[in-house]
Enzyme design. Structure first.
Site, mmCIF file in Angstrom:
data_model
loop_
_atom_site.group_PDB
_atom_site.id
_atom_site.type_symbol
_atom_site.label_atom_id
_atom_site.label_comp_id
_atom_site.label_asym_id
_atom_site.label_seq_id
_atom_site.Cartn_x
_atom_site.Cartn_y
_atom_site.Cartn_z
ATOM 1 N N GLY A 69 0.855 -1.112 -0.029
ATOM 2 C CA GLY A 69 -0.063 0.018 -0.071
ATOM 3 C C GLY A 69 0.944 1.160 -0.015
ATOM 4 O O GLY A 69 2.097 1.231 -0.529
ATOM 5 N N GLU A 76 -0.503 2.185 8.674
ATOM 6 C CA GLU A 76 -1.504 1.885 9.622
ATOM 7 C C GLU A 76 -1.283 0.855 10.508
ATOM 8 O O GLU A 76 -1.677 0.650 11.443
ATOM 9 C CB GLU A 76 -2.802 1.766 8.845
ATOM 10 C CG GLU A 76 -4.045 1.828 9.739
ATOM 11 C CD GLU A 76 -5.365 1.767 9.031
ATOM 12 O OE1 GLU A 76 -5.564 1.964 7.870
ATOM 13 O OE2 GLU A 76 -6.464 1.238 9.785
ATOM 14 N N ARG A 106 -13.306 13.554 14.016
ATOM 15 C CA ARG A 106 -14.126 12.622 13.934
ATOM 16 C C ARG A 106 -14.716 11.840 15.113
ATOM 17 O O ARG A 106 -15.978 11.600 15.188
ATOM 18 C CB ARG A 106 -13.224 11.460 13.170
ATOM 19 C CG ARG A 106 -12.979 12.141 11.782
ATOM 20 C CD ARG A 106 -12.237 10.758 10.986
ATOM 21 N NE ARG A 106 -11.648 11.432 10.024
ATOM 22 C CZ ARG A 106 -11.075 10.850 8.694
ATOM 23 N NH1 ARG A 106 -10.503 9.683 9.158
ATOM 24 N NH2 ARG A 106 -11.033 11.467 7.640
HETATM 25 C C1 LIG Z 1 -12.727 4.253 2.594
HETATM 26 C C2 LIG Z 1 -11.319 5.097 3.249
HETATM 27 C C3 LIG Z 1 -10.881 6.382 2.927
HETATM 28 C C4 LIG Z 1 -9.865 6.741 3.457
HETATM 29 N N1 LIG Z 1 -9.651 8.235 3.245
HETATM 30 C C5 LIG Z 1 -8.434 8.652 3.673
HETATM 31 C C6 LIG Z 1 -8.091 10.089 3.344
HETATM 32 O O1 LIG Z 1 -8.668 10.919 2.782
HETATM 33 N N2 LIG Z 1 -6.772 10.711 3.951
HETATM 34 C C7 LIG Z 1 -6.184 9.913 4.816
HETATM 35 O O2 LIG Z 1 -5.266 10.316 5.002
HETATM 36 N N3 LIG Z 1 -6.444 8.691 4.824
HETATM 37 C C8 LIG Z 1 -7.628 8.052 4.648
HETATM 38 N N4 LIG Z 1 -7.870 6.729 4.906
HETATM 39 C C9 LIG Z 1 -7.099 5.760 5.559
HETATM 40 C C10 LIG Z 1 -5.856 5.497 4.799
HETATM 41 O O3 LIG Z 1 -6.331 5.233 3.590
HETATM 42 C C11 LIG Z 1 -5.110 4.108 5.214
HETATM 43 O O4 LIG Z 1 -4.892 4.319 6.589
HETATM 44 C C12 LIG Z 1 -3.677 4.156 4.654
HETATM 45 O O5 LIG Z 1 -4.043 3.913 3.205
HETATM 46 C C13 LIG Z 1 -3.309 2.709 4.920
HETATM 47 O O6 LIG Z 1 -1.903 2.633 4.099
HETATM 48 P P1 LIG Z 1 -0.883 1.277 4.476
HETATM 49 O O7 LIG Z 1 0.084 1.368 3.398
HETATM 50 O O8 LIG Z 1 -0.526 1.233 5.898
HETATM 51 O O9 LIG Z 1 -2.033 -0.086 4.093
HETATM 52 P P2 LIG Z 1 -2.804 -0.575 2.921
HETATM 53 O O10 LIG Z 1 -2.900 0.527 1.971
HETATM 54 O O11 LIG Z 1 -4.067 -1.217 3.407
HETATM 55 O O12 LIG Z 1 -1.810 -1.687 2.440
HETATM 56 C C14 LIG Z 1 -1.729 -2.965 3.271
HETATM 57 C C15 LIG Z 1 -0.954 -4.068 2.298
HETATM 58 O O13 LIG Z 1 -0.239 -5.060 3.038
HETATM 59 C C16 LIG Z 1 -0.658 -6.037 2.153
HETATM 60 N N5 LIG Z 1 -1.097 -7.120 3.337
HETATM 61 C C17 LIG Z 1 -1.625 -7.297 4.258
HETATM 62 N N6 LIG Z 1 -1.703 -8.388 4.815
HETATM 63 C C18 LIG Z 1 -0.653 -9.079 4.270
HETATM 64 C C19 LIG Z 1 -0.157 -10.259 4.474
HETATM 65 N N7 LIG Z 1 -0.650 -11.016 5.442
HETATM 66 N N8 LIG Z 1 0.731 -10.673 3.662
HETATM 67 C C20 LIG Z 1 1.193 -10.056 2.582
HETATM 68 N N9 LIG Z 1 0.620 -8.786 2.456
HETATM 69 C C21 LIG Z 1 -0.217 -8.362 3.156
HETATM 70 C C22 LIG Z 1 -1.860 -5.837 1.217
HETATM 71 O O14 LIG Z 1 -1.734 -6.622 0.316
HETATM 72 C C23 LIG Z 1 -1.397 -4.462 0.894
HETATM 73 O O15 LIG Z 1 -0.592 -4.285 0.094
HETATM 74 C C24 LIG Z 1 -9.254 6.391 4.354
HETATM 75 C C25 LIG Z 1 -9.351 4.756 4.441
HETATM 76 C C26 LIG Z 1 -10.542 4.128 4.055
HETATM 77 C C27 LIG Z 1 -10.772 2.968 4.577
#
Ligand SMILES: Cc1cc2nc3c(=O)[nH]c(=O)nc-3n(C[C@H](O)[C@H](O)[C@H](O)COP(=O)(O)OP(=O)(O)OC[C@H]3O[C@@H](n4cnc5c(N)ncnc54)[C@H](O)[C@@H]3O)c2cc1C
Ligand code: SF4
Ligand code: FES
Lengths: 264, 638
Positions: free
Chosen positions: B44, B426, B332
């Protein structure tokens, strides 16, 4: 919340295929008591719960966000990619658009470059490889100048954004009689070529991405427009015209470069 | 209770901590970088940006994701925007103000040093994104445009219509694909990490299931980075995508990585209400809508009239009434709680669990076109899901689980309690305290991946003796065996309950007793119920099919098994935190409906240590929080 009396019953003819090596076939399944407020995938969830109860394997399909943005979902409903509603992914298609007693035929995307993995799930990694071939701007982390040092006219920025909204679902390929990935590829080429940051590499990018598209076994584009009509993000055909121009110019320049000889 | 956690916050003034620290870090020389390997789990925003940046530096990176393509990570769904202290609007913003807003927004439960660094990095993120070609919204003059988000009085949110996450993710994804092309990143899609391999006390690899073949694979490296996202799906219904899971983080937790503040979850105030039993997920209506939308409920209890039949004099614009200085842009946790109060008191929209988000006034003021330009795709999505036209009648909205501030405990360098295991995005607990401000998750994920990990991972490698490890070593074999055994055990149960039905039941318990408000009796009750449900799962779950092919039920079962353990820990964490703060609202600790903190007893992070068994209580450790720059104060948005 709608009352049960509006609920409908459907007959589904679903493509079932164990894996990429075996042949598939249609299986007829009932979807009973479907709420018009449910999404298409929620309807399938309920069918799957029934199958599991009966010790059968659920229908496999790709899905994740269920908001029309991740590009995971997608299959044919009665021959239409993502179903009958314009500009809508199958996860955002709701059952209020169907009638009681309807029969629906569900099939995976059909394209040589998208082999079926199981049931309605297929392998679209060819699209990633097209991006890998040049769908980026070569800038390392930490080298950027202040963002507002590069003003971009709003119309260009807006147009670039429209092209950039492609979700990589593959519906364009699935609805094209030649299984061409021109709409997908052109959307990325156009997005980047519209921006000053992207122009530096625009020629090589066009050449490399188009070459990869061909290498993956996608067909040629004959601009019938079936892709754009099926595209859930309504990516415009103009992107393809722009890509063709980019490609042509880059090819001509390349030839000149090659034949230029120079003085060693 | 013990206090063994060393946060490794550097000394010096808040403004200089990161700068000085970066300078002091040991460097790995370029030729040696190629000899070092880094596993990145998750692609992500956090994972893709980390993989791209580490690849650029010359490390051998192996990236993994569950998804078919990195572009499908849940980050793609983020709608509203990303914060940055650019002060392009000249409205008084600064790094310090973003730092202040985030600490206050988090109800004084985050680490000052981390948050300050985040605010510093925010500025470079926007530069980086624009250089990559991310098409952020612009004004007619060609410069970048901003909007406002909750909990701030300045306009610092950058956006790309309602698709900010998509565009930022594609930027990071493309940067990573460039490294794949250059051979420095090896991309492994449709792989799920199911165990962490620890050798001599250090994280040295992972065990993954190939989701296409069912094969269990081993991968070794010098460092493991987890960027696997949040755990809101413990509630079953949430705004998160279907595959979002705690599994990667939880399996690392079971190998010794402490889990911090699991009870800090964010319930987002504006989501489309539940429509029925078969609902599989909830859809967010971005907070950015509160720039132009006004939130209200009827002043009359049990009012069954349609919204347009209710005259202004009978509408309660309750956020504007209660929080005059922030109005509809109250943060929020506060906005969600007030919506719940209205519904609990009987003022729900036409008797439903919903309040209104109304654009009538802004459409009259700005015209439908302007509103459509700002939020077109959100209005369209609302229309598709509900069959109603939000340009004509107000949206019906209700709070829903959305984000998890809790996560694996990390020190200032984003390293967990297992040396060599780093956690980003996250999945870690680091920057948002007890409540995250809107548009700050994208910022944090990208700050971690682009601007923090590339330094701290290098520093770890340069300072650590890493003996050679092969993925055929005993530790990997043992990891594989335990993963295979667990999958086979689940398949052999052949009971009567579907995975989905158990997940739904867990979700109901969590929402009821560990959701928007919590209390001692409810939490105690929930802990018992979850333990029973866990037994039901392990005695009566039914998973069709076999392990060595595509089997989506096997995938889901593993994730739900972990949620059944995490759910209990969330309740225990909520129970032991005898105060209210941010999103954690205990009925027993409130003043006039606002959270009542207890700084004497709870100005700390709670980090839980796995006890070896799901049925044995985990150990609670604490990290005291010190506020040296911002004075601890009662949070007020009035
Ligand atoms: C609907 C929605 C709208 C949002 N809008 C906003 C916004 O406008 N502004 C803002 O700042 N935040 C927003 N957020 C929050 C934000 O999008 C997320 O917190 C953030 O994108 C998380 O990014 P990340 O890279 O940590 O995880 P993610 O994008 O969830 O990526 C997780 C990655 O880990 C991989 N993965 C997971 N488990 C495993 C495993 N066991 N083995 C291998 N791979 C795995 C997945 O395939 C993915 O590639 C929003 C969230 C939602 C739900
Ligand atoms: S162009 Fe449209 S149909 Fe094709 S992949 Fe992109 S979004 Fe899907
Ligand atoms: S599931 Fe994400 S677009 Fe349909």
């Amino acid at each position: 919340m709608s009352s049960d009396k509006n609920n409908i019953n459907l007959k589904l003819k679903v493509w079932r295929q164990k894996n990429s090596q075996t042949e598939g076939a249609f299986e007829t399944l009932d979807a009973k008591n479907v709420s018009p407020d449910a999404s298409f995938l929620e309807m399938l969830d309920a069918v799957n719960e029934d199958l599991i109860k009966k010790d059968k394997e659920p229908i496999v399909f790709d899905h994740d966000c269920r908001e029309g943005i991740c590009g995971s979902c997608g299959f044919m409903i009665n021959g239409e990619a993502h179903g009958p509603q314009k500009g809508t992914t199958v996860c955002q298609l709701h059952m209020r658009h169907f009638n009681d007693g309807e029969e629906l035929v569900l099939e995976p995307w059909r394209a040589t470059a998208f082999p079926v993995i199981k049931d309605l799930m297929c392998d679209r990694s060819a699209l990633d490889r097209i991006i890998r071939a040049g769908g980026y701007i070569s800038v390392n982390t930490g080298n950027a100048q202040d963002a507002n040092n590069i003003p971009i006219p709003k119309p260009d920025a807006d147009e670039a954004f429209m092209s950039a909204t492609c979700i990589g679902c593959g519906a364009c390929v699935a609805s094209c009689k030649n299984a061409s990935a021109a709409l997908f590829t052109s959307a990325k080429i156009t997005h980047l070529a519209l921006l000053p940051q992207g122009r530096v590499e625009q020629d090589q990018r066009a050449l490399d991405m188009v070459a990869q598209m061909d290498a993956e076994g996608f067909g040629a584009c004959t601009t019938t427009g079936a892709c754009s009509a099926a595209c859930p993000k309504e990516i415009s055909l103009i992107n393809i015209a722009k890509m063709n121009r980019e490609y042509l110019r880059a090819s001509v320049l390349k030839k000149e470069e090659l034949s230029g000889g120079g003085d060693g | 209770m013990s206090s063994v956690l060393d946060s490794k916050i550097p000394s010096g003034s808040i403004e200089n901590k990161w700068k000085d620290n970066k300078f002091k870090m040991k460097l790995v020389n370029p030729a040696n970088k190629r000899k070092h390997s880094v596993i990145v789990v998750g692609t992500g925003l956090a994972g893709a940006s980390a993989a791209a940046s580490l690849g650029e530096l010359g490390y051998k990176v192996k990236a993994f994701c569950i998804h078919e393509s990195p572009r499908r990570a849940h980050s793609v769904a983020a709608q509203g925007g990303i914060n940055a202290a650019k002060n392009y609007q000249n409205d008084g913003d600064s790094i310090y103000r973003l730092f202040y807003d985030t600490i206050k927004g988090g109800d004084f439960r985050a680490r000052e040093a981390n948050v300050y660094r985040l605010a510093e990095a925010s500025v470079s993120i926007i530069d980086q994104a624009v250089a990559q070609g991310v098409p952020l919204a612009r004004e007619y003059g060609g410069l970048l445009s901003n909007r406002s988000f909750g909990g701030a009085q300045v306009s610092r949110t950058f956006y790309a219509r309602g698709q900010t996450g998509q565009q930022l993710l594609y930027g990071a994804y493309q940067a990573m694909m460039r490294q794949v092309d250059l051979g420095s990143v090896e991309l492994n899609t449709r792989r799920e990490m199911l165990d962490l391999v620890v050798v001599d006390g250090k994280a040295r690899g992972i065990i993954v299931r190939n989701l296409l073949t069912g094969e269990i694979e081993s991968h070794s490296a010098d460092v493991v980075v987890l960027a696997s996202g949040g755990y809101s799906n413990v509630f079953y219904l949430s705004t998160n995508a279907m595959a979002c899971a705690v599994t990667a983080a939880w399996r690392a937790h079971k190998r010794g990585s402490y889990f911090a503040n699991p009870c800090y979850t964010q319930i987002h105030p504006t989501c489309i209400p539940v429509h029925g039993e078969n609902q599989s997920k909830l859809t967010l209506m971005s907070e950015s809508l509160r720039n132009d939308g006004r939130v209200w409920a009827s002043k009359i209890k049990g009012d069954m009239r349609k919204p347009h039949e209710i005259p202004d004099s009978e509408r309660d614009y309750y956020l504007e009434r209660i929080y005059p200085s922030f109005g509809n842009l109250a943060p929020r946790d506060v906005a969600s709680r007030q919506a719940k109060f209205r519904v609990d008191e009987g003022y729900g929209a036409q008797g439903q669990e919903a309040v209104y988000l109304d654009f009538r006034d802004s459409i009259n003021r700005l015209g439908e076109d302007k509103i459509s330009e700002r939020y077109g795709n959100l209005f369209q999505m609302y229309g598709k899901i509900t069959g109603e036209n939000p340009y004509k009648s107000p949206m019906r909205i209700f709070p829903a689980p959305h984000y998890t501030m809790g996560g694996l405990w990390v020190d200032y360098n984003l390293m967990s309690t297992i040396p060599g295991l780093f956690v980003a995005g996250e999945a870690n607990f680091s920057d948002h305290g007890a409540n995250r401000l809107g548009a700050s998750a994208l910022m944090q994920g990208l700050a971690d991946g682009y601007f923090v990990l590339p330094y701290t991972v290098g520093d770890y490698i340069a300072n650590t003796q890493l003996k050679p490890v092969k993925d055929t070593d005993d530790a990997f074999k043992a990891g594989q065996d335990s993963v295979k055994n667990e999958i086979q055990k689940m398949l052999n149960i052949k009971g009567s309950r579907s995975v989905e039905s158990i997940h739904k039941e867990l979700g109901r318990i969590m929402w009821q007793d560990c959701g928007m408000s919590r209390n001692k009796a409810g939490l105690t009750d929930a802990i018992g119920k979850i333990a029973n449900l866990r037994k039901t799962f392990w005695n009566d779950v039914k998973i069709p099919g076999v392990a060595n092919e595509v089997n989506t039920e096997v995938e889901k079962a593993g994730r739900v098994a972990d949620y059944l353990e995490l759910g209990e820990l969330m309740c225990r964490d909520a129970l032991s935190r005898e105060e209210s703060c941010g999103g954690h609202f205990r009925d027993e600790y409130q003043v006039d409906g606002e959270a009542k903190r207890d700084d004497d007893k709870f100005c700390h992070v709670a980090a839980w240590e796995w006890s070896g068994s799901a049925d044995k209580a985990q150990t609670r450790h604490v990290e005291e929080l010190k506020f040296e720059n911002i004075k601890l104060a009662t949070r007020s948005y009035k």
